[in-house]
Scaffold this active site. Structure first.
Site, PDB file in Angstrom:
ATOM      1  N   ASP A  26      -2.856 121.546 -47.523  1.00 31.20           N
ATOM      2  CA  ASP A  26      -2.071 122.434 -46.665  1.00 31.20           C
ATOM      3  C   ASP A  26      -1.852 121.755 -45.318  1.00 31.20           C
ATOM      4  O   ASP A  26      -2.811 121.391 -44.634  1.00 31.20           O
ATOM      5  CB  ASP A  26      -2.825 123.757 -46.472  1.00 31.20           C
ATOM      6  CG  ASP A  26      -1.927 124.883 -45.974  1.00 31.20           C
ATOM      7  OD1 ASP A  26      -0.758 124.601 -45.655  1.00 31.20           O
ATOM      8  OD2 ASP A  26      -2.397 126.026 -45.907  1.00 31.20           O
ATOM      9  N   ASP A 119       4.941 123.255 -47.311  1.00 28.98           N
ATOM     10  CA  ASP A 119       3.824 122.570 -46.654  1.00 28.98           C
ATOM     11  C   ASP A 119       2.496 122.682 -47.402  1.00 28.98           C
ATOM     12  O   ASP A 119       1.442 122.389 -46.825  1.00 28.98           O
ATOM     13  CB  ASP A 119       3.653 123.089 -45.227  1.00 28.98           C
ATOM     14  CG  ASP A 119       3.338 124.575 -45.173  1.00 28.98           C
ATOM     15  OD1 ASP A 119       3.451 125.245 -46.229  1.00 28.98           O
ATOM     16  OD2 ASP A 119       2.991 125.073 -44.093  1.00 28.98           O
ATOM     17  N   GLU A 120       2.515 123.084 -48.656  1.00 27.41           N
ATOM     18  CA  GLU A 120       1.246 123.164 -49.382  1.00 27.41           C
ATOM     19  C   GLU A 120       1.460 122.951 -50.873  1.00 27.41           C
ATOM     20  O   GLU A 120       2.529 123.230 -51.423  1.00 27.41           O
ATOM     21  CB  GLU A 120       0.531 124.494 -49.134  1.00 27.41           C
ATOM     22  CG  GLU A 120       1.287 125.708 -49.625  1.00 27.41           C
ATOM     23  CD  GLU A 120       0.489 126.996 -49.428  1.00 27.41           C
ATOM     24  OE1 GLU A 120      -0.683 127.045 -49.861  1.00 27.41           O
ATOM     25  OE2 GLU A 120       1.055 127.937 -48.870  1.00 27.41           O
TER      26      GLU A 120
END
Length: 418
Positions: A26, A119-120
């Site tokens: 993350d 973003d993860e």
């Protein structure tokens, strides 16, 4: 960063990595971190990414979060909460560019990557351990590479299941890594508030509170029938499983890769085209290695060149026959890069991407003229397969590709993800 309930728990749950093949990666305050990477003068200050006063907050640095600013908050409210905040307009194309690069790094570790947002992502590294080392070693190397190439940090959770890995990454933030061994999973979960469980929103949390259930420990110790009476038959059973660390869902890539690429931002802008082309060779080697590892062939080669004024140029060429050979990808990429008009500017970034992918198994590959009259083409591929084998045993830095083929290196065979 998740705004879900987070307990104050210890950061060391043991070092036994057996069975902990799931990683959750993350990015920390992703949009804001990307902005700070190109505006280092703002580091240490409260920064908010978002639109004008009528917009909403897309991201905030941890300095801004200390004032209560968080994503999805109206910008007007954020300005009142933190008048000294620096508001930066979003650059979505840049965020997606960095995201694609980071996700490409994950794809170099394992084909089992499940991207859940910009973003993860989750990774299953069970098949990469022999090649790259234990999960925490893989996570540490990934964090170093993301920082080195993009100037941003990420947090990594390592566990036996996706659910616990995500909780671990949340508790590792910012810029950390947390391993939750199999034997410590239940003990870790019992430290958390019930709102930390997937599927527990405000309404479910309130329903459980009416039954006196406010922690994961209390939920785990509650009879399943009681939980089903509180939140429903399916949800009650599901939450009880999560409270005991039971989450059988595998990491599932959402779709087959449509392209494989690698790019690098130079530490200093380069004017020496030979140095740029040397990096193009490295990137072509990475792409070809990943193609062979995943049993794919590429029909098209594309390049990306960014100059010192942040102008980005892309070029592509379709091959006469699909390939997974680094030399063939490099020769095309080299010509494409050489043809870019730099306008006298230095090069900031260069990238190589293999596109138009298809499985090698069963593919009809038409030989090139060189292959038709000799063994050079087939011999080159066999040589690159031998390179794969050497790297698999001694590390990716144990042997490198030169303009005319593989060459050994005296560099120690450290774990590397490129």
């Amino acid at each position: 960063m998740s705004r879900g309930p987070r307990a104050v728990v210890r950061r060391d749950w043991g070092d036994d990595e057996e069975g902990c093949s799931i990683l959750h990666v993350d990015m920390d305050a992703f949009f804001a971190s990307v902005e700070l990477a190109r505006r280092p003068e703002l580091r240490g200050r409260p920064v908010v990414v978002g639109g004008a006063d009528r917009g909403v907050v897309l991201a905030a640095t941890y300095e801004a979060r200390a004032f209560g600013v968080h994503s999805a908050m109206p910008m007007a409210v954020a300005r009142r909460a933190c008048p000294q905040a620096v508001v930066v307009p979003p650059d979505h194309s840049r965020y997606h560019e960095v995201s694609r690069s980071v996700m490409g790094m994950l794809g170099e570790i394992t084909a089992l990557v499940e991207q859940v947002s910009v973003d993860e992502a989750f990774l299953d590294v069970s098949g990469a351990r022999r090649r790259l080392g234990p999960p925490t070693t893989i996570g540490a190397a990934l964090r170093r590479r993301v920082l080195a190439e993009h100037g941003i940090t990420c947090s990594v959770g390592v566990a036996t299941t996706k659910f616990v890995a995500k909780l671990a990454s949340t508790h590792a933030k910012p810029d950390g890594m947390l391993l939750v061994p199999a034997a410590s999973t239940v003990a870790f979960l019992r430290t958390l508030p019930v709102g930390a469980l997937w599927g527990v929103g405000e309404r479910t949390e309130a329903s459980l509170a009416r039954w006196g259930i406010r922690t994961v420990a209390e939920l785990a110790d509650t009879d399943v029938a009681v939980l089903q009476a509180a939140v429903g038959k399916v949800s009650g059973a599901h939450l009880h499983d999560l409270a005991w660390g039971r989450d059988p869902r595998p990491v599932q890539p959402e779709r087959s890769e449509r392209s494989i690429g690698a790019e690098t931002t130079f530490e200093h802008d380069l004017r020496d085209l030979d140095a740029v082309q040397a990096r193009v060779l490295e990137l072509a080697d990475r792409c070809a290695s990943r193609l062979r590892h995943q049993g794919l062939l590429a029909r098209t080669v594309s390049v990306k060149v960014r100059t010192s004024d942040f102008r980005t140029v892309t070029r592509a060429r379709t091959l006469g026959a699909p390939t997974d050979v680094a030399r063939e990808i490099y020769l095309v990429a080299r010509e494409l890069v050489s043809a870019v008009d730099l306008g006298g500017l230095a090069v900031r970034l260069v990238g190589v991407r293999a596109e138009g992918l298809a499985p090698r198994a069963g593919a009809v590959v038409q030989p090139t003229l060189e292959e038709a009259v000799g063994e050079h083409g087939r011999a080159r591929r066999r040589a690159e397969e031998a390179v794969d084998a050497v790297r698999g045993r001694f590390g990716v830095r144990s042997i490198a590709m030169g303009p005319r083929g593989p060459r050994s290196t005296t560099t120690p065979a450290d774990v590397e993800l490129s």
